[in-house]
Design a protein around this motif. Structure first.
Motif, PDB file in Angstrom:
ATOM      1  N   GLU A 250       0.815  -1.208   0.000  1.00  0.00           N
ATOM      2  CA  GLU A 250       0.000   0.000   0.000  1.00  0.00           C
ATOM      3  C   GLU A 250       0.854   1.267   0.000  1.00  0.00           C
ATOM      4  OE1 GLU A 250      -2.362  -3.245   2.175  1.00  0.00           O
ATOM      5  OE2 GLU A 250      -0.264  -2.573   2.022  1.00  0.00           O
ATOM      6  N   ALA A 251       1.925   1.253   0.796  1.00  0.00           N
ATOM      7  CA  ALA A 251       2.800   2.433   0.861  1.00  0.00           C
ATOM      8  C   ALA A 251       3.546   2.643  -0.454  1.00  0.00           C
ATOM      9  CB  ALA A 251       3.790   2.286   2.005  1.00  0.00           C
ATOM     10  N   VAL A 252       4.011   1.542  -1.060  1.00  0.00           N
ATOM     11  CA  VAL A 252       4.724   1.650  -2.333  1.00  0.00           C
ATOM     12  C   VAL A 252       3.771   2.068  -3.441  1.00  0.00           C
ATOM     13  CG1 VAL A 252       6.014   0.363  -4.070  1.00  0.00           C
ATOM     14  CG2 VAL A 252       6.538   0.051  -1.644  1.00  0.00           C
TER      15      VAL A 252
ATOM     16  N   GLY B  33      12.919  -2.921   3.702  1.00  0.00           N
ATOM     17  CA  GLY B  33      11.741  -3.556   3.124  1.00  0.00           C
ATOM     18  C   GLY B  33      11.041  -2.710   2.084  1.00  0.00           C
ATOM     19  N   HIS B  34      10.752  -1.460   2.419  1.00  0.00           N
ATOM     20  CA  HIS B  34      10.114  -0.578   1.451  1.00  0.00           C
ATOM     21  C   HIS B  34      11.062  -0.256   0.299  1.00  0.00           C
ATOM     22  CE1 HIS B  34       7.176   0.550   4.768  1.00  0.00           C
ATOM     23  NE2 HIS B  34       6.418   0.154   3.774  1.00  0.00           N
ATOM     24  N   SER B  35      12.339  -0.066   0.617  1.00  0.00           N
ATOM     25  CA  SER B  35      13.308   0.257  -0.441  1.00  0.00           C
ATOM     26  C   SER B  35      13.408  -0.878  -1.457  1.00  0.00           C
ATOM     27  CB  SER B  35      14.688   0.525   0.168  1.00  0.00           C
ATOM     28  OG  SER B  35      14.739   1.813   0.758  1.00  0.00           O
ATOM     29  N   ARG B  36      13.472  -2.100  -0.977  1.00  0.00           N
ATOM     30  CA  ARG B  36      13.566  -3.226  -1.908  1.00  0.00           C
ATOM     31  C   ARG B  36      12.318  -3.327  -2.774  1.00  0.00           C
ATOM     32  NH1 ARG B  36      16.444  -5.046   2.651  1.00  0.00           N
ATOM     33  NH2 ARG B  36      18.544  -5.774   2.148  1.00  0.00           N
ATOM     34  N   ALA B  37      11.159  -3.082  -2.175  1.00  0.00           N
ATOM     35  CA  ALA B  37       9.911  -3.137  -2.947  1.00  0.00           C
ATOM     36  C   ALA B  37       9.869  -2.018  -3.988  1.00  0.00           C
ATOM     37  CB  ALA B  37       8.714  -3.045  -2.012  1.00  0.00           C
TER      38      ALA B  37
ATOM     39  N   SER C 127       3.951   9.637   1.033  1.00  0.00           N
ATOM     40  CA  SER C 127       3.322   8.438   1.601  1.00  0.00           C
ATOM     41  C   SER C 127       3.875   8.257   3.005  1.00  0.00           C
ATOM     42  CB  SER C 127       3.644   7.226   0.715  1.00  0.00           C
ATOM     43  OG  SER C 127       2.976   6.075   1.119  1.00  0.00           O
ATOM     44  N   VAL C 128       3.021   8.364   4.047  1.00  0.00           N
ATOM     45  CA  VAL C 128       3.489   8.365   5.430  1.00  0.00           C
ATOM     46  C   VAL C 128       2.708   7.343   6.262  1.00  0.00           C
ATOM     47  CG1 VAL C 128       3.962   9.760   7.475  1.00  0.00           C
ATOM     48  CG2 VAL C 128       3.955  10.847   5.216  1.00  0.00           C
ATOM     49  N   ILE C 129       3.452   6.469   6.935  1.00  0.00           N
ATOM     50  CA  ILE C 129       2.852   5.497   7.843  1.00  0.00           C
ATOM     51  C   ILE C 129       3.132   5.936   9.277  1.00  0.00           C
ATOM     52  CG2 ILE C 129       2.774   3.088   8.592  1.00  0.00           C
ATOM     53  CD1 ILE C 129       3.984   2.337   5.867  1.00  0.00           C
TER      54      ILE C 129
ATOM     55  N   LYS D  47      -5.698   1.563   6.359  1.00  0.00           N
ATOM     56  CA  LYS D  47      -5.355   0.794   7.554  1.00  0.00           C
ATOM     57  C   LYS D  47      -4.977  -0.629   7.147  1.00  0.00           C
ATOM     58  CE  LYS D  47      -6.357   1.470  11.496  1.00  0.00           C
ATOM     59  NZ  LYS D  47      -5.478   1.730  12.661  1.00  0.00           N
ATOM     60  N   PRO D  48      -4.199  -1.325   7.958  1.00  0.00           N
ATOM     61  CA  PRO D  48      -3.846  -2.721   7.623  1.00  0.00           C
ATOM     62  C   PRO D  48      -5.090  -3.606   7.570  1.00  0.00           C
ATOM     63  CG  PRO D  48      -2.455  -1.872   9.381  1.00  0.00           C
ATOM     64  CD  PRO D  48      -3.545  -0.875   9.197  1.00  0.00           C
TER      65      PRO D  48
END
Length: 317
Positions: A20-22, A42-46, A243-245, A288-289
């Motif tokens: 969702e963030a990506v 994790g986000h960087s790899r995605a 994009s902010v979690i 939301k998750p």
């Protein structure tokens, strides 16, 4: 909350709201992106998996351990920078980047930080009462408790932990210090709070709010967030995404208010027929998750993702 470790790492982390963030931040596959909280990548790899050949990703983290972990990412489109995301404009300028197509921020503490007793973030393990995200600078939680007066300690625990027993906890902390036994370990703090706080929400350790408050204060997390959001807005190209979690209400409230301040026009009652002002952002919503993610990773329960897109309106000021 950071990202997953590589296979050989001791402490692991499951990335929250990964897809969702990506999806939220990726505006142009060949654009320039910032992962302002690299964590364990994790986000960087995605993001790298979905970037085009001309795309570029800059990872930023103020935790030296996270920066060291980034050595495992060998993609030539990736660069890691040791910096707080609040300082991203200067950090990016140093490597010749002045505009980006997306900024992703995953706030809070990563599992490798929480689960490593030596970092002092968690009351679940005994360790030094440190709590610094950047262990190369600044005062630790123990340093703060050793010098601050009762009023300052109470204010921090009340404001950042929303703890109704903040005054009693601060009084007990100062009394122990004045008796010649200042706190230096996480277990000492947990036990002191447990003795002081007689009632607590079911299923929550009495020290939860105090640990959160000290961590936020030591790392200036809310100030860093406000500075980082403003820096991101100034860096984003038209059509770029933010994009902010967030993981607790103090963070999410600030993200929500920031996006609203730049995406909602206030009507001037003195000039009701004036053209509406140009707005710098368009809110793209809140996520939301899923129940599936929460079952697989209970730490994701409190997460909230907010996404906004930069318009071509000039920034004021």
């Amino acid at each position: 909350m950071g990202a997953e470790m590589n296979d050989s790492a001791e402490f692991r982390h499951t990335t929250v709201l990964l897809d969702e963030a990506v999806d939220g931040v990726l505006a142009r596959p060949d654009g320039v992106y910032v992962d302002g909280t690299f964590g364990r990548g994790g986000h960087s790899r995605a993001l790298l998996a979905r970037l085009g050949p001309a795309g570029r990703l800059i990872g930023i983290d103020r935790d030296p351990e996270a920066v060291a972990a980034a050595a495992a990412v060998t993609d030539p489109r990736f660069t890691i920078v040791h910096s707080a995301f609040a300082d991203m404009a200067d950090a990016l300028a140093d490597i010749g980047v002045h505009q980006v197509d997306g900024v992703l921020l995953d706030l809070g503490v990563s599992s490798p930080q929480i689960d490593n007793p030596e970092r002092g973030f968690s009351f679940r393990f005994d360790g030094p009462l440190d709590m610094r995200m950047d262990t190369t600078r600044g005062q630790s939680a123990a340093d703060f408790l050793a010098r601050a007066d009762e009023r300052e300690i109470a204010q921090v625990i009340k404001d950042y932990g929303e703890e109704r027993f903040a005054g009693q906890i601060a009084k007990a902390l100062v009394a122990r210090r004045e008796a010649g036994a200042p706190l230096t370990r996480t277990d000492e703090l947990r036990e002191l709070v447990a003795r002081t706080v007689k009632t607590r929400e079911p299923g929550q350790d009495p020290a939860t709010r105090t640990f959160q408050a000290l961590r936020i204060h030591v790392n200036r997390e809310l100030e860093q967030l406000e500075q980082g959001l403003n820096a991101a807005l100034r860096l984003l190209a038209p059509g770029g995404r933010l994009s902010v979690i967030s993981f607790h209400s103090l963070e999410d409230r600030r993200v929500k208010q920031f996006i609203a301040a730049h995406s909602k026009a206030e009507v001037d009652r003195r000039a009701p027929f004036a053209p509406p002002p140009e707005l710098a952002l368009v809110s793209l919503g809140r996520v939301k998750p899923s129940e599936t993610e929460i079952r697989a990773n209970p730490r994701s329960r409190s997460a909230v993702l907010r996404v906004a897109e930069r318009t071509d309106a000039p920034l004021k000021g």
